[in-house]
Write a protein that holds these residues in place. Structure first.
Motif, mmCIF file in Angstrom:
data_model
loop_
_atom_site.group_PDB
_atom_site.id
_atom_site.type_symbol
_atom_site.label_atom_id
_atom_site.label_comp_id
_atom_site.label_asym_id
_atom_site.label_seq_id
_atom_site.Cartn_x
_atom_site.Cartn_y
_atom_site.Cartn_z
ATOM 1 N N LEU A 268 3.344 -5.031 -9.985
ATOM 2 C CA LEU A 268 2.402 -4.393 -9.441
ATOM 3 C C LEU A 268 1.062 -5.484 -9.199
ATOM 4 O O LEU A 268 0.385 -5.159 -8.452
ATOM 5 C CB LEU A 268 1.951 -3.438 -10.790
ATOM 6 C CG LEU A 268 2.842 -2.214 -10.795
ATOM 7 C CD1 LEU A 268 2.301 -1.325 -11.782
ATOM 8 C CD2 LEU A 268 3.065 -1.817 -9.493
ATOM 9 N N LEU B 178 6.519 3.039 -7.211
ATOM 10 C CA LEU B 178 5.614 2.361 -8.017
ATOM 11 C C LEU B 178 6.263 2.258 -9.557
ATOM 12 O O LEU B 178 6.093 1.202 -10.046
ATOM 13 C CB LEU B 178 4.375 3.649 -8.339
ATOM 14 C CG LEU B 178 2.988 2.892 -8.795
ATOM 15 C CD1 LEU B 178 2.469 1.686 -7.860
ATOM 16 C CD2 LEU B 178 2.122 4.347 -8.698
ATOM 17 N N LEU C 166 -1.553 -3.785 -6.679
ATOM 18 C CA LEU C 166 -1.223 -2.242 -7.162
ATOM 19 C C LEU C 166 -1.867 -1.984 -8.562
ATOM 20 O O LEU C 166 -2.048 -0.988 -8.810
ATOM 21 C CB LEU C 166 -0.049 -1.752 -7.225
ATOM 22 C CG LEU C 166 0.652 -1.921 -5.659
ATOM 23 C CD1 LEU C 166 2.477 -1.806 -5.506
ATOM 24 C CD2 LEU C 166 0.163 -0.740 -4.653
ATOM 25 N N GLU D 133 0.698 -1.175 -0.050
ATOM 26 C CA GLU D 133 -0.147 0.129 -0.133
ATOM 27 C C GLU D 133 0.960 1.192 0.057
ATOM 28 O O GLU D 133 1.924 1.318 0.571
ATOM 29 C CB GLU D 133 -0.829 -0.031 1.294
ATOM 30 C CG GLU D 133 -1.857 -1.129 1.282
ATOM 31 C CD GLU D 133 -2.967 -0.976 2.352
ATOM 32 O OE1 GLU D 133 -2.599 -0.546 3.335
ATOM 33 O OE2 GLU D 133 -3.971 -1.708 2.299
#
Lengths: 103, 135
Positions: A97, A88, A102, A81
């Motif tokens: 991801l 990212l 994500l 998170e």
């Protein structure tokens, strides 16, 4: 170990908060903190919060993968998170991801 | 470390920004020095972060698999930054593959290669030399 702390949420999820710089020199300790917490507390879910991470190398990414593996082996849901833009980008480059919830 | 990197009066030849021997104990300090030097030269944001990540992967590889120590040089030439890392190891795969998501290791070289504009690896009996270049 100020780079990693572990709490239990109200809903029973294990919340791992990582901070600062996670690299080859401290990833072994962080790995142990997470795997010990999962095996001792047997949570229904594991959440790893990356909001405070300023740097992570590939061994740090390996710690996240290991955390996912121990969580799934213990039948716990796993998710990463609050990744920063940098994190990212790094997790996208390394193809993680989807595995980390994500995207 | 200076503001001349992007000025129009810069010399056309290479200019050294940093040169260091390193080992396990100086890995983190070196990473911070590389970041400061790159930022001072003018790299910012994601470009800066990607380059520092790439350099750190290669210096860490040198410590872990390349004889425990190495040598780093950082320089500018024209509009680009270059970083060279020499160690005494055998080098990595010429074309690294990304491991599956549940595999905890083997992403370092991939990350380094994908985070820079150009990545050149040379290995011989004496060791490995890697040059990374950013725009």
């Amino acid at each position: 170990m100020h780079e990693a702390s572990v709490d239990t949420n109200d809903d029973g999820a294990l919340r791992v908060t990582l901070r600062g710089e996670i690299d080859f020199t401290n990833s072994t300790e962080i790995h142990k903190i997470i795997t010990d917490a999962v095996s001792e507390r047997r949570p229904a879910a594991v959440r790893v919060d990356l909001a405070g991470v300023t740097f992570m190398d590939s061994t740090g990414i390996g710690v996240l993968v290991d955390a996912m593996r121990v969580a799934l082996a213990a039948q716990a849901d796993f998710r990463v998170e609050n990744p920063t833009r940098r994190m990212l980008d790094q997790l996208r480059t390394t193809g993680l991801l989807t595995a980390f919830g994500l995207e | 470390m200076n503001e001349q990197g992007h000025s129009e009066t810069q010399p056309s030849g290479p200019q050294d920004l940093l040169a260091r021997e390193f080992d396990r104990h100086t890995l983190v300090r070196l990473r911070h020095e590389v970041e400061r030097a790159c930022r001072g030269w003018g790299l910012t944001g994601l470009t800066l972060y990607r380059f520092v990540v790439a350099v750190n992967e290669i210096t860490t590889n040198a410590v872990r698999h390349g004889g425990g120590h190495g040598r780093l040089s950082l320089w500018q030439q024209g509009p680009r930054l270059f970083c060279r890392v020499d160690d005494q190891g055998p080098g990595g795969a010429a074309e690294p593959r990304l491991p599956p998501p549940d595999h905890p290791r083997g992403r370092g070289l991939w990350l380094a290669r994908n985070n820079v504009e150009r990545f050149t690896l040379r290995s011989d009996a004496q060791g490995t030399s890697i040059v990374m270049e950013t725009s």
